[in-house]
Each structure stands twice: as structure tokens, then as C-alpha cells.
Design a protein around this motif. Structure first.
Motif, PDB file in Angstrom:
ATOM      1  N   THR A  37       0.849  -1.190   0.000  1.00  0.00           N
ATOM      2  CA  THR A  37       0.000   0.000   0.000  1.00  0.00           C
ATOM      3  C   THR A  37       0.886   1.242   0.000  1.00  0.00           C
ATOM      4  O   THR A  37       2.024   1.214   0.485  1.00  0.00           O
ATOM      5  N   PHE A  38       0.352   2.339  -0.521  1.00  0.00           N
ATOM      6  CA  PHE A  38       1.086   3.594  -0.556  1.00  0.00           C
ATOM      7  C   PHE A  38       0.840   4.378   0.730  1.00  0.00           C
ATOM      8  O   PHE A  38      -0.273   4.379   1.266  1.00  0.00           O
ATOM      9  N   GLU A  39       1.889   5.011   1.201  1.00  0.00           N
ATOM     10  CA  GLU A  39       1.778   5.837   2.402  1.00  0.00           C
ATOM     11  C   GLU A  39       0.758   6.946   2.187  1.00  0.00           C
ATOM     12  O   GLU A  39       0.789   7.672   1.190  1.00  0.00           O
ATOM     13  N   PHE A 187      -4.482  16.044   2.394  1.00  0.00           N
ATOM     14  CA  PHE A 187      -3.329  15.266   1.937  1.00  0.00           C
ATOM     15  C   PHE A 187      -3.145  15.536   0.450  1.00  0.00           C
ATOM     16  O   PHE A 187      -4.030  15.247  -0.356  1.00  0.00           O
ATOM     17  N   GLU A 188      -2.009  16.125   0.085  1.00  0.00           N
ATOM     18  CA  GLU A 188      -1.732  16.473  -1.304  1.00  0.00           C
ATOM     19  C   GLU A 188      -0.563  15.642  -1.812  1.00  0.00           C
ATOM     20  O   GLU A 188       0.578  15.806  -1.380  1.00  0.00           O
ATOM     21  N   LEU A 189      -0.839  14.737  -2.740  1.00  0.00           N
ATOM     22  CA  LEU A 189       0.206  13.861  -3.273  1.00  0.00           C
ATOM     23  C   LEU A 189       1.278  14.651  -4.020  1.00  0.00           C
ATOM     24  O   LEU A 189       2.481  14.389  -3.880  1.00  0.00           O
ATOM     25  N   ILE A 195       7.676   9.159  -1.655  1.00  0.00           N
ATOM     26  CA  ILE A 195       6.545   8.426  -1.091  1.00  0.00           C
ATOM     27  C   ILE A 195       7.023   7.034  -0.722  1.00  0.00           C
ATOM     28  O   ILE A 195       7.999   6.520  -1.290  1.00  0.00           O
ATOM     29  N   ARG A 196       6.356   6.422   0.228  1.00  0.00           N
ATOM     30  CA  ARG A 196       6.767   5.120   0.718  1.00  0.00           C
ATOM     31  C   ARG A 196       5.710   4.054   0.442  1.00  0.00           C
ATOM     32  O   ARG A 196       4.508   4.330   0.508  1.00  0.00           O
ATOM     33  N   LEU A 197       6.220   2.881   0.124  1.00  0.00           N
ATOM     34  CA  LEU A 197       5.381   1.695  -0.025  1.00  0.00           C
ATOM     35  C   LEU A 197       5.492   0.861   1.242  1.00  0.00           C
ATOM     36  O   LEU A 197       6.579   0.729   1.820  1.00  0.00           O
ATOM     37  N   ARG A 234      11.817   7.975  -4.443  1.00  0.00           N
ATOM     38  CA  ARG A 234      12.131   9.399  -4.601  1.00  0.00           C
ATOM     39  C   ARG A 234      11.675   9.883  -5.971  1.00  0.00           C
ATOM     40  O   ARG A 234      11.920   9.225  -6.986  1.00  0.00           O
ATOM     41  N   MET A 235      11.010  11.033  -5.982  1.00  0.00           N
ATOM     42  CA  MET A 235      10.467  11.595  -7.207  1.00  0.00           C
ATOM     43  C   MET A 235      11.367  12.710  -7.725  1.00  0.00           C
ATOM     44  O   MET A 235      11.460  13.778  -7.104  1.00  0.00           O
ATOM     45  N   PRO A 236      12.068  12.486  -8.816  1.00  0.00           N
ATOM     46  CA  PRO A 236      12.969  13.521  -9.332  1.00  0.00           C
ATOM     47  C   PRO A 236      12.207  14.636 -10.040  1.00  0.00           C
ATOM     48  O   PRO A 236      11.292  14.391 -10.834  1.00  0.00           O
ATOM     49  N   GLY A 237      12.592  15.883  -9.745  1.00  0.00           N
ATOM     50  CA  GLY A 237      12.029  17.025 -10.470  1.00  0.00           C
ATOM     51  C   GLY A 237      10.544  17.182 -10.252  1.00  0.00           C
ATOM     52  O   GLY A 237       9.960  16.712  -9.279  1.00  0.00           O
TER      53      GLY A 237
END
Length: 373
Positions: A37-39, A187-189, A195-197, A234-237
């Protein structure tokens, strides 16, 4: 001596279990969304206290449910009807209830959600009732939804002077789309840079495989396993996060799991994991059945006997039946396929099979956790 296949060729466990083995070497790829599940993407529990009205004499008795009486008085006072004595409130058409619901992730204002209504007092049935306005609060005490509406009961209860019948649970009901969301969970994605799984079944091997699959999609060092449960992405940019998560959750991985044998002794169900192995061991299974049957006979005196009495003469028939047992040598590191083949080749009961598995575990030849539920 008969010819047996594998370790438990004499066990016949799966005749009772219906266990089906996959071909040796086969692997099952699953989507990440099915094992993790996504955090932040989670449901939240809501709860509230309310009243159900309109019952046909099956509500709470006010003598045994004083909280119902107080709730009725408070409701009537808010509606402009006050100064009623206890003798004037004798209704049996009202029941105090607890209302529960699950607030889905990213629910917006005005979205409908389902609620469950459960009787709190001694009401006999909630059938035909209507829930009046009930605020639903979260763990932080804030009101996130409001529930109201006619309830639907799956069970029923009927009672006469000499008999009664109950089907299901008539004191628990549901209201489909019975609540309306009044407050959103902030909560704003897109504001997150990572983000963590979270794996549903923690495992180091599975966590590393998930991180490697995400790296292959997003690039090196995009994901790493922090522990057996958590993988950080980790989300780049400036990345459109929902689109990335949609791609990530559909990646296929091969999850790993520890070797385990689960036994439900009550139903005789046995489930054997794919990684279960058994070392070289000799197994013998035999049975001894003792049957005791009582056949008492009645001895009566002759018709002309003076002072004779009827006597019960006991007779007992005891029989012993012993089945022949054989030793079977099990070769080391038997695979699940050979184990299943052996279990399907014989016809023992679940009780005997459970006893054999426990004995093999006690001998140190079963390389797996043996869990009995």
C-alpha cells in the motif's frame, strides 16, 4: 514393502485437503498494488452515536436502557419539545445505536459512504427503522461525515407464545450511501518529493525485489528498501505523482515468503508453503482400533416363580483391529511437488497426517514453521 514417492508417500494428507501443487520451478508474478500500500492512501475509521426511530415495538426498553431515554429527551429538547417526565416517555419504537463507517482515501465534500448501524441497548430488531441525523467523528474528534436514512436489515426475528425464530442478526443493519462527507482529510500527493510503499507481509527479499523493479522503471537509485516492510520512492524534479504511482503499482514482482505449514485442527485443513523442505527421515504410520460394544440382556423369571425379579445381565464384546505399518525412507530436501504427489497417493485422514507432520517437526526434519490455528 510398498513403493512410495517422496517423504510422505504414506501420508495421504491432500486427499482431505484438496491441495494443488504448481509445477516445480513455476513462479507467480503479482502486481505491487496487490502486496503493498502507498503511504497516506488509506481508509479512516469513523464512529458516531445515534437513534433509530420508527421501530414496530422492537426498540429499547427504557427501563433497561437509560441512555436511550436521555437521548430521546435531548433530541426532543433540540426540536422544541421539552419538560417531559419519565412517565410520559414510554416509547418502544426507538433504539440507541452505534454508527460506524470507513472514510475512503481522498474523499471529497459531498461524497456518499456506506454506514453500519449496530444496536447498543436491548432492542429486538432494527427492521423498518430510520436513523436520524448522526455526526460521525474520526480519531481526532473532528466530524468528517453525517449519517441519516432508512436502514436495511438482513436478518429477522419472530416470536410467538410458545416458540421463536431468529435468522441472521436483526440488530445490525446497513445504510448504503447513508452518510455524506462533510470534511476532507488534508493530503496532497503532488506536494511530496518522495513516497513510501508498505508491504502487507514484511520480507527483506520481497522488499529488495520491489525496489529493483521500481529502479528499472524510474532509473537507478529511485527506490530503496528501508526495512522488511518499507520501500521509499524518490520523485525527481516536477513529476506528476499520480501517473508515476499508477505505473509503479502495476509492476510485476515475485514475492517471497518463509517456509510455513499451517494446520487448522478443527476442520482438518492443512496448507503447505512452496518453500517447505523435509530432510532425510524414516516415517512409519500405523493404527490400532479398539471397539467395545455393550449388549446387555434381560433375564426374567418364569411366570409361576414366586419372588422372582427381572435381572439385567451385562455382556461386553471387545475387538481389537491393528493395521499393518511400514517404514518409509524419505530422501533429503524433498520438493513440494514430490511431497504433494506422495500425499495424493495414499488415503490417510487429516488427523493422522497432522500427527505425522508434528512428529517430523519434533524430529527436526521439517524445515518450516509449523503453525496450528
Amino acid at each position: 514393502m510398498r513403493q512410495f514417492i517422496g517423504i510422505l508417500v504414506r501420508l495421504g494428507l491432500l486427499v482431505c485437503l484438496g491441495l494443488v501443487a504448481a509445477p516445480r520451478g513455476a513462479v507467480a508474478e503479482v502486481r505491487i498494488k496487490d502486496i503493498a500500500t502507498f503511504e497516506g492512501v488509506r481508509e479512516n475509521q469513523l464512529v458516531g452515536y445515534g437513534l433509530v426511530v420508527g421501530l414496530n415495538g422492537t426498540g429499547d426498553s427504557l427501563r433497561n436502557s437509560p441512555f436511550t431515554r436521555k437521548s430521546i429527551e435531548g433530541m426532543l429538547e433540540r426540536l422544541g419539545v421539552g419538560n417531559l417526565s419519565d412517565e410520559q416517555i414510554k416509547t418502544t419504537n426507538t433504539a440507541a445505536v452505534m454508527v460506524t463507517a470507513m472514510l475512503p482515501p481522498f474523499s471529497r465534500l459531498g461524497s456518499p459512504i456506506d454506514v453500519v448501524v449496530s444496536s447498543l441497548g436491548d432492542a429486538g430488531s432494527l427492521r423498518g427503522g430510520t436513523l436520524i441525523v448522526t455526526p460521525l467523528t474520526g480519531a481526532d474528534g473532528e466530524v468528517y461525515a453525517v449519517a441519516q436514512g432508512p436502514i436495511a436489515v438482513a436478518g429477522f426475528a419472530a416470536q410467538g407464545n410458545a416458540a421463536s425464530i431468529t435468522e441472521g442478526v436483526p440488530t445490525v443493519a446497513r445504510i448504503e450511501n447513508g452518510a455524506t462527507v462533510e470534511k476532507e482529510v488534508a493530503f496532497e500527493l503532488n506536494n511530496l518529493d518522495s513516497i513510501r510503499l508498505s508491504l502487507r507481509n514484511p520480507d527483506f527479499t520481497t522488499a529488495v525485489r520491489v525496489a529493483e523493479a521500481i529502479d528499472a522503471l524510474l532509473g537507478d537509485n529511485s527506490a530503496r528498501a528501508l526495512d522488511p516492510t518499507t520501500i521509499e520512492i524518490r520523485m525527481p524534479g516536477k513529476t506528476y505523482l499520480p501517473a508515476v504511482l499508477a505505473d509503479v503499482e502495476n509492476l510485476l514482482v515475485v514475492p517471497d515468503s518463509p517456509a510455513k505449514v499451517v494446520i487448522d485442527a478443527r476442520s482438518g485443513t492443512i496448507v503447505i508453503g512452496a518453500n517447505v523442505r523435509i530432510d532425510r527421515v524414516a516415517v512409519s504410520q500405523g493404527g490400532l482400533t479398539v471397539t467395545v460394544r455393550e449388549k446387555p440382556q434381560v433375564s426374567q423369571p418364569n411366570p409361576i416363580t414366586i419372588g422372582g425379579t427381572t435381572v439385567v445381565v451385562p455382556r461386553t464384546d471387545v475387538r481389537v483391529n491393528e493395521t499393518q505399518s511400514h517404514f518409509t525412507i524419505l530422501e533429503g530436501q524433498v520438493s513440494l511437488q514430490r511431497l504433494v504427489d506422495g500425499l495424493n497417493a495414499i488415503g490417510l485422514g487429516a488427523t493422522e497426517t497432522i500427527s505425522i507432520l508434528q512428529a517430523i517437526k519434533a524430529a527436526g526434519a521439517l524445515y518450516a514453521d509449523l503453525e496450528i490455528i
